[in-house]
Write a protein that holds these residues in place. Sequence first.
Motif, PDB file in Angstrom:
ATOM      1  N   ARG A   1      -3.525   1.082  -6.649  1.00  0.00           N
ATOM      2  CA  ARG A   1      -4.512   0.817  -5.444  1.00  0.00           C
ATOM      3  C   ARG A   1      -4.695   2.140  -4.577  1.00  0.00           C
ATOM      4  NH1 ARG A   1      -1.024   0.148  -0.262  1.00  0.00           N
ATOM      5  NH2 ARG A   1      -2.244  -1.401   0.459  1.00  0.00           N
ATOM      6  N   SER A   2      -5.871   1.745  -4.184  1.00  0.00           N
ATOM      7  CA  SER A   2      -6.523   3.055  -3.288  1.00  0.00           C
ATOM      8  C   SER A   2      -5.616   2.974  -1.962  1.00  0.00           C
ATOM      9  CB  SER A   2      -8.092   2.640  -2.901  1.00  0.00           C
ATOM     10  OG  SER A   2      -8.534   3.372  -1.737  1.00  0.00           O
ATOM     11  N   SER A   3      -5.245   4.224  -1.495  1.00  0.00           N
ATOM     12  CA  SER A   3      -4.580   4.292  -0.112  1.00  0.00           C
ATOM     13  C   SER A   3      -5.593   4.405   1.177  1.00  0.00           C
ATOM     14  CB  SER A   3      -3.388   5.191  -0.132  1.00  0.00           C
ATOM     15  OG  SER A   3      -4.054   6.561  -0.711  1.00  0.00           O
TER      16      SER A   3
ATOM     17  N   LYS B   1      -9.345  -1.041   1.426  1.00  0.00           N
ATOM     18  CA  LYS B   1      -7.791  -0.687   1.028  1.00  0.00           C
ATOM     19  C   LYS B   1      -7.311  -1.367   0.135  1.00  0.00           C
ATOM     20  CE  LYS B   1      -3.534   1.228   2.822  1.00  0.00           C
ATOM     21  NZ  LYS B   1      -3.089   1.654   4.273  1.00  0.00           N
ATOM     22  N   GLY B   2      -6.578  -0.835  -0.826  1.00  0.00           N
ATOM     23  CA  GLY B   2      -6.155  -1.548  -1.950  1.00  0.00           C
ATOM     24  C   GLY B   2      -6.932  -1.771  -3.140  1.00  0.00           C
TER      25      GLY B   2
ATOM     26  N   ARG C   1      -1.087   9.658  -7.582  1.00  0.00           N
ATOM     27  CA  ARG C   1      -1.567  10.169  -6.439  1.00  0.00           C
ATOM     28  C   ARG C   1      -3.250  10.329  -6.457  1.00  0.00           C
ATOM     29  NH1 ARG C   1       2.081   8.103  -5.084  1.00  0.00           N
ATOM     30  NH2 ARG C   1       4.148   8.987  -4.610  1.00  0.00           N
TER      31      ARG C   1
ATOM     32  N   SER D   1      -6.278  -3.358   6.164  1.00  0.00           N
ATOM     33  CA  SER D   1      -5.570  -3.611   4.984  1.00  0.00           C
ATOM     34  C   SER D   1      -4.879  -4.874   5.732  1.00  0.00           C
ATOM     35  CB  SER D   1      -4.321  -2.622   5.026  1.00  0.00           C
ATOM     36  OG  SER D   1      -3.586  -2.452   6.169  1.00  0.00           O
TER      37      SER D   1
ATOM     38  N   ASP E   1       5.326  -1.222   2.634  1.00  0.00           N
ATOM     39  CA  ASP E   1       3.939  -0.596   1.849  1.00  0.00           C
ATOM     40  C   ASP E   1       4.054   0.806   2.023  1.00  0.00           C
ATOM     41  OD1 ASP E   1       1.331   0.410   1.457  1.00  0.00           O
ATOM     42  OD2 ASP E   1       0.413  -1.021   2.992  1.00  0.00           O
TER      43      ASP E   1
ATOM     44  N   ASP F   1       2.185   3.199   1.183  1.00  0.00           N
ATOM     45  CA  ASP F   1       1.072   3.981   1.579  1.00  0.00           C
ATOM     46  C   ASP F   1       0.909   4.183   3.197  1.00  0.00           C
ATOM     47  OD1 ASP F   1       0.198   4.830  -1.054  1.00  0.00           O
ATOM     48  OD2 ASP F   1      -0.711   2.762  -1.459  1.00  0.00           O
ATOM     49  N   THR F   2       1.669   3.442   3.736  1.00  0.00           N
ATOM     50  CA  THR F   2       1.581   3.741   4.908  1.00  0.00           C
ATOM     51  C   THR F   2       2.981   4.347   5.759  1.00  0.00           C
ATOM     52  OG1 THR F   2       2.906   1.549   5.722  1.00  0.00           O
ATOM     53  CG2 THR F   2       0.484   1.519   5.553  1.00  0.00           C
TER      54      THR F   2
END
Lengths: 737, 322
Positions: free
Chosen positions: A65-67, A119-120, A142, A658, B118, B120-121
Amino acid sequence: MSDPIEVSLTHRMNFPDKEDLLDRTAQGILGTPMDRPEGPLKVSGTATYADEDHPPGTVYGWLVRSSISKGWVTGFNTRDLRAMPGVLAVIRDKRMLRNPAQGQASKAPYQGPAEIFYKGQPIALVVAETFEQARDAALNARADYDDRSAKGVFVPAEAKYEAPRSQQASKGDLDEAMDEAAFAVDVEYHTPSMSHAAMEPHAAVAWWDGGHVTLRGSYQMLGSNKAELADALGISPRNVRILSPYVGGGFGSKLGISHEGVAAAIAAQKLGRPVAVALHRRQQFETTHRRSESRQRIRLSCGADGRMTGVGHDAWVSNLPAESFSEPVTQATPFTYDGENRQIGHHVGRLNITCAGSMRAPGEAIGVPVTEAAMDELAQAAGIDPVEFRLRNIPEKDPSSGRPFSSNRLADCLTRGAESFGWKDRRENGARREGEWLIGMGVASAIRVNMLVPSTARVILLPDGTARVETDMTDIGTGSYSILTQIAAEVLGLPADRVTTVLGDSDLPQSSGSGGSFGAASSGSSVMLAAKAVREKLAKRMDCDPDDLTLKDGYAIAENRRRTLAEVLEGDTLQGTGTIKKGLTSVDHQQACWGAQFAEVAVSTVTGEVHVRRLAATFACGRILNAKTARSQCIGGMIFGIGQALHEEISTDARDGSFVNRDLAEYHVPANLDVPHIDIEFLNDRDPYANPMQAKGIGELACCGTAGAIVNAIANATGERFRSFPVTLDKVLERLG
Amino acid sequence: MKAFDYYRAESPADVIGTDARPIAGGTNLLDLMKHQVETPDRLADVNHVGLDGIERDGDGLRVGALVRNSDLAADPSVREGWPLLSRAILAGASGQIRNRATTGGNLMQRTRCYYFYDLDTPCNKRAPGSGCSAIGGVNRIHAILGASGDCIATYPGDMAVAMSALDAVVEVEGPNGRREIAATDFHRLPGDAPQRDNDLQPGEMILSVRLPAPLGGKHIYRKVRDRRSYAFALVSVAAVVVMDAGRMSTVRLAFGGVAHKPWRVPAAEALLQGQAPSPDLFDRAADAVLDGATGQGHNDFKIPLLRRTLNAVLAEATEGSK
């Protein structure tokens, strides 16, 4: 065995059906509550869903997923990931999807994993020998980004809205009608983004044989899915086969080809091995379609006599940039209630949040409960009982277009439903209390447009007098296997256990697929026509007119002759192909399915919790093909409505768009205790304009209105109107003294 | 899921003093491992170490760490003497989860904060020093009491709330021997180290939970949530009230869903104890409970909700008593 003798029938619905064939056949299986033929497989866990049957040598992919929420992927730690245990490939192919295809698109959706829109968004597929290795590697991915998230638009209030000209309409002068009305309401409602959350998350396994790909996936419309996958991959649809024998719920989320299917096909081609890609529940929430949130302004006016003079419905919905779908919120408003002065407005805003698409009854599912809540407000203002107020305003013909209705049973549903539910016991707002609980009753009409979609099926009568039904139709839990078996059995006069129905293979004749509640009526009509073609051939062999032929329990009976089908067939196989097409009856008549929904709720004066104590509904949707699966569809739809009224909402972080509650623990669909006793009643109904079976859609109708009845019941219980769905306890608490 | 070593422990001694993460029902840990929120190198399967009995301990009860939630809730002596515990357990999760989840494991349950899950946070609990995304984010389910600038997560469970109210004691053993921790003190406040949920030290293992003698009186566990089953508490109130001659002779209160730990306020209990029930008194008790309560925006409603729920629970507990 000799070649089958082929016969075919194609029927275009240009005129209402006058044959009433299904009222004249003798088997008596159609309409009965027959058990699902595949039921034992499903309850014993032996029906294999998409991700439960992998060819030997299958390897596993996991989407990364894209962050970030907007921008570009500029780099990727591919080399690190390739060095991880079991990793076979890190795929960032420009054919991967930004979002799944919309229903019936028949072409690839927006492609490319490099530019990020939400996002995601999937940006890569990591493939490894085992599922665990793939996921571990994917979690270590990454990316470098050119991060433009700061320019993203994540909340509707900040979006720019377009108003496509073709989606605006007006008649008379609504403003004047509102000014001059004895009673009027001008109110704004909000509904949140929602997720389909089907029990089976999306999954696919792909394998190639030369230039030909086979994809076993979980999809609703194999004909268009085949075209979408072919277009996405840049190959001919002739080189694509999709298998979806069992689908664990769709609700629209599996209408179009999705990330997992395209990514699996690309990876399988690159690796020369079968590749399986399944979405995690969190990915299902984040990367497949959502139902758009909506803001809706409703304007309604009536005279002192309670007759409506104006109807206005403006909707604001959203989607990703360059996505053509927008939730058709106002779809039923033009024809539901009377009023000389009308206005429809539709506005689409662009947001950097997950793609919006069709979800069970797109349009009416959120438009009808809101208009029904506003109708209640107007009835209250006018001091007229809500059922009576609706009855007073049911039009003779479509008040916007002037077209006649093919059938309008709304008044019958309301009248009959009110009686069954015990509506007469409803008290004034806020007048009924049991301990800390306020009790209220509410009503809403249920309306959903009825559609017919081209569909073809084959019915093969074998020399031993058994039959096989073949079409690429899917059964997404709705009961397609049941009803198609019953239709063929009915027309051919066979016990159901002598009919086998084969579905979910795109190499079979192309059906309507499952969507828009048109599946049963469309694919069913094609099966009926195919069986009818065979039946006519049998009549010829029996030397009689088809009208004089009785087929029952495997016998053909004409005049005083009675022969087994095997005897009539004399070793031959009869293969009938049936095709249904929509025609003038879809144009010159307004077709819809009708219902009335009733709810009784209890609202806690302590906590603001709302409990639904009972639900009841009366529906008119043409001929009922299977009493049990029809009822199950309605129960499911009404439970959907409970979730919409009280529980379901995608919580979006306004800082990056998100979805924070993207699992079934925090995205609340109704659980067992939330679901009360539900009474469902079908009116004896036929709609000859709909199709040759005179049947109509069911599953979506049942979720149109339920939430309206519930919020109207809450208003009756508390005396307060709640105009923001879902009505969670914090909203109620705010208004309790 | 990151690769890990696994061994099956035959006795607590196989676990105590090691760096292995015990796993029993796995109803929370497995989820966290799949998301790589937790990445233990070594798992000790403690399902076969014994500690799965419920036995008398004087007038009290000793509950083994491996007793399943379903079994604990259904135990006749628990239902008789400590119905609050039974009710709290049955208010949580689903039948399937309760069949797997254990007493010790449930105490170790981690927060449901969205951002904790999550990767990514930023999240100080998951990645110390990275920041708290819930502050200024979506925080409808978050804490109104005892939160810090580093973390506003809540302890999400029900069982421990009842144990806190019942003055239960958690018995643990580590390399330096056994010790007891009051259930109320087992979970900690986030402060500047929210990565630590509780007071269990490295190498320690929960052996059992001891329930002191039954209090009698009325036991009420009222859980307020967004749906009627299978949802975490927005607010829960655990109460034991014993009435004597029209006065509240014993009062125990604990609150769930509002803090990083089951929330217990002795001052509120003291205010009620020995007094005749009245709405005004209940309100003052609520004042004491809510002392310092702070909303984060989306969860502001929990403050009035806790007050209303407490008032209703106290009214119900004292109703009809002379």
